[in-house]
Design a protein around this motif. Structure first.
Motif, PDB file in Angstrom:
ATOM      1  N   LEU A  86       0.837  -1.211   0.000  1.00 43.57           N
ATOM      2  CA  LEU A  86       0.000   0.000   0.000  1.00 43.57           C
ATOM      3  C   LEU A  86       0.868   1.255   0.000  1.00 43.57           C
ATOM      4  CD1 LEU A  86      -2.789   1.292   0.079  1.00 43.57           C
ATOM      5  CD2 LEU A  86      -2.737   1.055   2.582  1.00 43.57           C
ATOM      6  N   ARG A  87       1.945   1.236   0.761  1.00 43.22           N
ATOM      7  CA  ARG A  87       2.876   2.370   0.786  1.00 43.22           C
ATOM      8  C   ARG A  87       3.438   2.620  -0.610  1.00 43.22           C
ATOM      9  NH1 ARG A  87       6.580   0.250   3.620  1.00 43.22           N
ATOM     10  NH2 ARG A  87       5.638   0.670   5.626  1.00 43.22           N
ATOM     11  N   GLU A  88       3.895   1.554  -1.259  1.00 40.83           N
ATOM     12  CA  GLU A  88       4.470   1.673  -2.599  1.00 40.83           C
ATOM     13  C   GLU A  88       3.427   2.128  -3.624  1.00 40.83           C
ATOM     14  OE1 GLU A  88       6.314  -2.054  -3.587  1.00 40.83           O
ATOM     15  OE2 GLU A  88       7.670  -1.954  -1.860  1.00 40.83           O
ATOM     16  N   ILE A  89       2.243   1.577  -3.554  1.00 42.30           N
ATOM     17  CA  ILE A  89       1.169   1.940  -4.483  1.00 42.30           C
ATOM     18  C   ILE A  89       0.781   3.407  -4.290  1.00 42.30           C
ATOM     19  CG2 ILE A  89      -1.292   1.565  -4.989  1.00 42.30           C
ATOM     20  CD1 ILE A  89      -0.698  -1.459  -4.274  1.00 42.30           C
ATOM     21  N   SER A  90       0.629   3.811  -3.044  1.00 45.43           N
ATOM     22  CA  SER A  90       0.255   5.205  -2.753  1.00 45.43           C
ATOM     23  C   SER A  90       1.309   6.163  -3.285  1.00 45.43           C
ATOM     24  CB  SER A  90       0.074   5.409  -1.248  1.00 45.43           C
ATOM     25  OG  SER A  90      -0.958   4.591  -0.763  1.00 45.43           O
ATOM     26  N   GLN A  91       2.584   5.834  -3.087  1.00 45.61           N
ATOM     27  CA  GLN A  91       3.667   6.697  -3.559  1.00 45.61           C
ATOM     28  C   GLN A  91       3.688   6.762  -5.077  1.00 45.61           C
ATOM     29  OE1 GLN A  91       5.814   8.591  -1.408  1.00 45.61           O
ATOM     30  NE2 GLN A  91       5.877   9.606  -3.385  1.00 45.61           N
ATOM     31  N   ALA A  92       3.487   5.630  -5.736  1.00 43.91           N
ATOM     32  CA  ALA A  92       3.469   5.604  -7.202  1.00 43.91           C
ATOM     33  C   ALA A  92       2.318   6.448  -7.743  1.00 43.91           C
ATOM     34  CB  ALA A  92       3.356   4.163  -7.708  1.00 43.91           C
ATOM     35  N   MET A  93       1.148   6.344  -7.125  1.00 41.78           N
ATOM     36  CA  MET A  93       0.003   7.137  -7.567  1.00 41.78           C
ATOM     37  C   MET A  93       0.262   8.623  -7.359  1.00 41.78           C
ATOM     38  SD  MET A  93      -3.154   4.775  -6.255  1.00 41.78           S
ATOM     39  CE  MET A  93      -4.410   5.919  -6.819  1.00 41.78           C
ATOM     40  N   GLU A  94       0.795   8.978  -6.198  1.00 48.07           N
ATOM     41  CA  GLU A  94       1.092  10.390  -5.916  1.00 48.07           C
ATOM     42  C   GLU A  94       2.127  10.928  -6.896  1.00 48.07           C
ATOM     43  OE1 GLU A  94       2.656  13.306  -2.333  1.00 48.07           O
ATOM     44  OE2 GLU A  94       2.243  11.203  -1.884  1.00 48.07           O
ATOM     45  N   ASN A  95       3.181  10.167  -7.137  1.00 48.16           N
ATOM     46  CA  ASN A  95       4.208  10.585  -8.095  1.00 48.16           C
ATOM     47  C   ASN A  95       3.623  10.781  -9.482  1.00 48.16           C
ATOM     48  OD1 ASN A  95       6.117  10.469  -6.060  1.00 48.16           O
ATOM     49  ND2 ASN A  95       6.957   8.512  -6.711  1.00 48.16           N
ATOM     50  N   GLY A  96       2.725   9.885  -9.882  1.00 52.48           N
ATOM     51  CA  GLY A  96       2.114   9.965 -11.199  1.00 52.48           C
ATOM     52  C   GLY A  96       1.188  11.155 -11.373  1.00 52.48           C
ATOM     53  N   LEU A  97       0.736  11.726 -10.284  1.00 52.27           N
ATOM     54  CA  LEU A  97      -0.196  12.861 -10.343  1.00 52.27           C
ATOM     55  C   LEU A  97       0.460  14.210 -10.096  1.00 52.27           C
ATOM     56  CD1 LEU A  97      -3.181  11.216  -8.472  1.00 52.27           C
ATOM     57  CD2 LEU A  97      -3.164  11.969 -10.861  1.00 52.27           C
ATOM     58  N   GLN A  98       1.703  14.244  -9.681  1.00 46.97           N
ATOM     59  CA  GLN A  98       2.345  15.509  -9.312  1.00 46.97           C
ATOM     60  C   GLN A  98       2.326  16.531 -10.432  1.00 46.97           C
ATOM     61  OE1 GLN A  98       6.191  14.902  -7.570  1.00 46.97           O
ATOM     62  NE2 GLN A  98       5.323  14.268  -5.619  1.00 46.97           N
ATOM     63  N   THR A  99       2.679  16.139 -11.631  1.00 52.55           N
ATOM     64  CA  THR A  99       2.727  17.082 -12.750  1.00 52.55           C
ATOM     65  C   THR A  99       1.330  17.613 -13.061  1.00 52.55           C
ATOM     66  OG1 THR A  99       4.646  15.963 -13.659  1.00 52.55           O
ATOM     67  CG2 THR A  99       3.410  17.368 -15.164  1.00 52.55           C
ATOM     68  N   GLU A 100       0.351  16.730 -13.119  1.00 48.91           N
ATOM     69  CA  GLU A 100      -1.022  17.150 -13.416  1.00 48.91           C
ATOM     70  C   GLU A 100      -1.571  18.081 -12.346  1.00 48.91           C
ATOM     71  OE1 GLU A 100      -2.809  16.645 -16.211  1.00 48.91           O
ATOM     72  OE2 GLU A 100      -0.981  15.727 -16.981  1.00 48.91           O
ATOM     73  N   CYS A 101      -1.309  17.772 -11.096  1.00 49.53           N
ATOM     74  CA  CYS A 101      -1.791  18.618 -10.003  1.00 49.53           C
ATOM     75  C   CYS A 101      -1.126  19.993 -10.032  1.00 49.53           C
ATOM     76  CB  CYS A 101      -1.572  17.933  -8.651  1.00 49.53           C
ATOM     77  SG  CYS A 101      -2.621  16.484  -8.416  1.00 49.53           S
ATOM     78  N   ALA A 102       0.157  20.031 -10.314  1.00 49.79           N
ATOM     79  CA  ALA A 102       0.865  21.307 -10.397  1.00 49.79           C
ATOM     80  C   ALA A 102       0.323  22.150 -11.545  1.00 49.79           C
ATOM     81  CB  ALA A 102       2.364  21.068 -10.578  1.00 49.79           C
TER      82      ALA A 102
END
Length: 163
Positions: free
Chosen positions: A138-154
């Motif tokens: 879950l930690r790894e999945i959450s981090q991967a999802m957050e990383n994948g959204l950083q550019t879009e969120c910014a």
């Protein structure tokens, strides 16, 4: 326009299961917080963010970022917390356009009273139902999802002039 990559039947089951679990979990936490502390989870998150900041104070724009909230939504919530006497707002010394939110002693006491129930609910419905291996995943999945959204969120924040 490119072709849509539709979800497979298995991906659809995973997606719906994920959404159901997240929705039920967050709804449960919000109900617990409302029932036991008389505030929504969003207010608790603001109090937590302020409690962890130096001098229990943050610029409103930074607080909005920490709480994953828009400035307008955060401003409305902080106004309600001010009425309760849990937060105080003042103008920023270095930039008169900005403002600082500070957790009051009364707000900190409310947070201290609310925290045990919240932690118990999180422990019972997240940590106690998953194995150590599942928690690592879950930690790894959450981090991967957050990383994948950083550019879009910014990009989204920049488009609407937030932060």
């Amino acid at each position: 326009m490119s072709e849509v990559r539709w979800l497979s039947a298995d991906e659809q089951r995973v997606w719906r299961g994920f959404m159901t679990a997240v929705t039920k979990f967050t709804e449960h936490l919000d109900r617990q917080m409302q029932r036991d502390s008389g505030m929504p989870m969003a207010y608790y998150e603001i109090l937590v963010a302020l409690s962890e900041a130096p001098d229990r104070a943050l610029r409103m724009s930074e607080l909005a970022l920490n709480c994953h909230s828009s400035r307008s939504r955060l401003s409305h919530a902080v106004a309600k917390l001010e009425k309760e006497g849990w937060v105080q707002r003042r103008a920023c010394d270095s930039d008169r356009r900005g403002s600082i939110a500070r957790l009051t002693d009364r707000g900190f006491a409310v947070l201290e009273a609310a925290a045990p129930g919240h932690v118990t609910a999180v422990r019972e419905h997240l940590f106690d139902v998953l194995t150590a291996e599942q928690l690592g995943s879950l930690r790894e999945i959450s981090q991967a999802m957050e990383n994948g959204l950083q550019t879009e969120c910014a990009k989204a924040r920049a488009e609407i002039g937030e932060f």
